[in-house]
Write a protein that holds these residues in place. Structure first.
Motif, PDB file in Angstrom:
ATOM      1  N   LEU A  35      13.900  41.581   8.799  1.00  0.00           N
ATOM      2  CA  LEU A  35      14.418  41.371  10.160  1.00  0.00           C
ATOM      3  C   LEU A  35      15.932  41.177  10.192  1.00  0.00           C
ATOM      4  CD1 LEU A  35      11.535  39.162  11.589  1.00  0.00           C
ATOM      5  CD2 LEU A  35      11.978  41.586  12.016  1.00  0.00           C
ATOM      6  N   PRO A  36      16.507  40.241   9.421  1.00  0.00           N
ATOM      7  CA  PRO A  36      17.972  40.129   9.460  1.00  0.00           C
ATOM      8  C   PRO A  36      18.675  41.325   8.795  1.00  0.00           C
ATOM      9  CG  PRO A  36      17.052  38.528   7.930  1.00  0.00           C
ATOM     10  CD  PRO A  36      15.906  39.158   8.654  1.00  0.00           C
ATOM     11  N   LEU A  37      18.022  41.958   7.844  1.00  0.00           N
ATOM     12  CA  LEU A  37      18.650  43.129   7.223  1.00  0.00           C
ATOM     13  C   LEU A  37      18.814  44.266   8.228  1.00  0.00           C
ATOM     14  CD1 LEU A  37      16.965  43.179   3.704  1.00  0.00           C
ATOM     15  CD2 LEU A  37      19.409  42.942   4.184  1.00  0.00           C
ATOM     16  N   VAL A  38      17.972  44.325   9.227  1.00  0.00           N
ATOM     17  CA  VAL A  38      18.075  45.372  10.238  1.00  0.00           C
ATOM     18  C   VAL A  38      18.891  44.902  11.450  1.00  0.00           C
ATOM     19  CG1 VAL A  38      16.773  46.820  11.867  1.00  0.00           C
ATOM     20  CG2 VAL A  38      15.929  46.501   9.534  1.00  0.00           C
ATOM     21  N   PHE A  39      18.661  43.680  11.920  1.00  0.00           N
ATOM     22  CA  PHE A  39      19.209  43.283  13.217  1.00  0.00           C
ATOM     23  C   PHE A  39      20.375  42.300  13.175  1.00  0.00           C
ATOM     24  CE2 PHE A  39      14.797  44.545  14.209  1.00  0.00           C
ATOM     25  CZ  PHE A  39      15.092  45.585  15.079  1.00  0.00           C
ATOM     26  N   SER A  40      20.672  41.683  12.059  1.00  0.00           N
ATOM     27  CA  SER A  40      21.775  40.724  11.984  1.00  0.00           C
ATOM     28  C   SER A  40      23.045  41.432  11.508  1.00  0.00           C
ATOM     29  CB  SER A  40      21.418  39.593  11.012  1.00  0.00           C
ATOM     30  OG  SER A  40      22.560  38.814  10.734  1.00  0.00           O
ATOM     31  N   LYS A  41      24.084  41.326  12.322  1.00  0.00           N
ATOM     32  CA  LYS A  41      25.347  41.985  11.967  1.00  0.00           C
ATOM     33  C   LYS A  41      25.910  41.409  10.670  1.00  0.00           C
ATOM     34  CE  LYS A  41      29.930  43.060  13.763  1.00  0.00           C
ATOM     35  NZ  LYS A  41      30.848  42.907  14.895  1.00  0.00           N
ATOM     36  N   ARG A  42      25.884  40.085  10.539  1.00  0.00           N
ATOM     37  CA  ARG A  42      26.432  39.448   9.339  1.00  0.00           C
ATOM     38  C   ARG A  42      25.651  39.835   8.088  1.00  0.00           C
ATOM     39  NH1 ARG A  42      25.288  35.030   6.564  1.00  0.00           N
ATOM     40  NH2 ARG A  42      23.754  34.268   8.053  1.00  0.00           N
ATOM     41  N   ILE A  56      31.068  51.316   8.155  1.00  0.00           N
ATOM     42  CA  ILE A  56      30.676  50.357   9.191  1.00  0.00           C
ATOM     43  C   ILE A  56      31.276  50.801  10.523  1.00  0.00           C
ATOM     44  CG2 ILE A  56      30.796  47.949   9.940  1.00  0.00           C
ATOM     45  CD1 ILE A  56      31.009  47.177   6.974  1.00  0.00           C
ATOM     46  N   PRO A  57      30.452  50.887  11.572  1.00  0.00           N
ATOM     47  CA  PRO A  57      30.981  51.298  12.878  1.00  0.00           C
ATOM     48  C   PRO A  57      31.949  50.249  13.432  1.00  0.00           C
ATOM     49  CG  PRO A  57      28.569  51.125  12.921  1.00  0.00           C
ATOM     50  CD  PRO A  57      29.037  50.672  11.581  1.00  0.00           C
ATOM     51  N   PRO A  58      32.772  50.641  14.381  1.00  0.00           N
ATOM     52  CA  PRO A  58      33.687  49.670  15.006  1.00  0.00           C
ATOM     53  C   PRO A  58      32.917  48.566  15.728  1.00  0.00           C
ATOM     54  CG  PRO A  58      34.013  51.906  15.898  1.00  0.00           C
ATOM     55  CD  PRO A  58      32.922  51.979  14.902  1.00  0.00           C
ATOM     56  N   ASP A  59      33.572  47.429  15.913  1.00  0.00           N
ATOM     57  CA  ASP A  59      32.930  46.257  16.531  1.00  0.00           C
ATOM     58  C   ASP A  59      32.350  46.546  17.914  1.00  0.00           C
ATOM     59  OD1 ASP A  59      33.241  44.563  14.410  1.00  0.00           O
ATOM     60  OD2 ASP A  59      35.139  43.718  15.121  1.00  0.00           O
ATOM     61  N   HIS A  60      33.013  47.384  18.708  1.00  0.00           N
ATOM     62  CA  HIS A  60      32.505  47.650  20.059  1.00  0.00           C
ATOM     63  C   HIS A  60      31.198  48.453  20.034  1.00  0.00           C
ATOM     64  CE1 HIS A  60      34.747  51.420  19.387  1.00  0.00           C
ATOM     65  NE2 HIS A  60      33.930  51.941  20.295  1.00  0.00           N
ATOM     66  N   GLU A  61      30.841  49.031  18.885  1.00  0.00           N
ATOM     67  CA  GLU A  61      29.570  49.758  18.751  1.00  0.00           C
ATOM     68  C   GLU A  61      28.467  48.882  18.146  1.00  0.00           C
ATOM     69  OE1 GLU A  61      29.916  53.516  16.772  1.00  0.00           O
ATOM     70  OE2 GLU A  61      31.612  54.137  18.021  1.00  0.00           O
ATOM     71  N   MET A  62      28.800  47.637  17.804  1.00  0.00           N
ATOM     72  CA  MET A  62      27.804  46.728  17.234  1.00  0.00           C
ATOM     73  C   MET A  62      27.846  45.376  17.942  1.00  0.00           C
ATOM     74  SD  MET A  62      27.456  47.599  13.203  1.00  0.00           S
ATOM     75  CE  MET A  62      28.435  46.271  12.640  1.00  0.00           C
ATOM     76  N   GLU A  63      27.801  45.391  19.258  1.00  0.00           N
ATOM     77  CA  GLU A  63      27.889  44.167  20.041  1.00  0.00           C
ATOM     78  C   GLU A  63      26.537  43.483  20.219  1.00  0.00           C
ATOM     79  OE1 GLU A  63      29.822  45.451  23.609  1.00  0.00           O
ATOM     80  OE2 GLU A  63      31.815  45.362  22.685  1.00  0.00           O
ATOM     81  N   THR A  64      25.440  44.216  20.164  1.00  0.00           N
ATOM     82  CA  THR A  64      24.112  43.624  20.343  1.00  0.00           C
ATOM     83  C   THR A  64      23.272  43.844  19.087  1.00  0.00           C
ATOM     84  OG1 THR A  64      23.077  45.621  21.234  1.00  0.00           O
ATOM     85  CG2 THR A  64      24.209  44.170  22.815  1.00  0.00           C
ATOM     86  N   MET A  65      22.165  43.114  19.027  1.00  0.00           N
ATOM     87  CA  MET A  65      21.252  43.270  17.884  1.00  0.00           C
ATOM     88  C   MET A  65      20.702  44.688  17.823  1.00  0.00           C
ATOM     89  SD  MET A  65      19.076  39.697  17.547  1.00  0.00           S
ATOM     90  CE  MET A  65      17.750  40.406  18.435  1.00  0.00           C
TER      91      MET A  65
END
Length: 155
Positions: A35-42, A56-65
């Motif tokens: 679960l965290p390996l797929v959905f947690s950004k950290r 790694i995509p830019p931050d604006h492309e990884m704002e949600t889980m």
């Protein structure tokens, strides 16, 4: 029955359960870790840094889980899909063996029966063999075999 049950428990109880507990723990750890390996950004970026090394995509492309999941699924899907398909195939193969009468743990049950027969040579070998092959991992008391009160027995 108490002596045989105690010997059965002492010799096979923990050792016999060990592979099952290892499987249970492995499945739980892998399931919860996915679960965290797929959905947690950290967690997914740290894992990517050490094991995957994709861009790694830019931050604006990884704002949600879900956006993190869209990125990490690219490298998480192959192992998760492969493991799922492997387990499905193993379950199907086991079911087919059981259907054909090929019981997966029969060799272990025979070994357990032979060990009890060797430990209690004065008892009937058929009874010991049947006991060892059908007895569960529960102790005799938990299975209700030794809970018959003397007053409730037939006279």
């Amino acid at each position: 029955v108490q002596q045989i049950s105690a010997a059965n428990d002492a010799k096979f109880h923990t050792l016999g359960k060990l592979p099952f507990f290892a499987g249970i723990m492995s499945a739980q750890v892998a399931g919860w870790a996915s679960l965290p390996l797929v959905f947690s950004k950290r967690v997914s970026t740290e894992f990517n840094h050490h094991a995957v090394t994709t861009e790694i995509p830019p931050d604006h492309e990884m704002e949600t889980m879900l956006e993190v999941g869209m990125w990490s699924w690219g490298w998480m899907e192959p192992p998760l899909g492969t493991i799922s398909f492997f387990l499905l195939c193993m379950q199907f193969a086991r079911d087919q063996r059981v259907t054909l009468g090929m019981h997966p743990f029969e060799r272990y049950k025979k070994w357990r029966a032979n060990e009890l027969i060797r430990e209690f040579p004065k008892y009937d070998t058929g009874m010991l063999s049947d006991f060892a092959k059908t007895f569960t991992f529960e102790s005799a008391e938990n299975a209700g075999l030794l809970s018959i009160a003397p007053s409730s027995r037939r006279r």
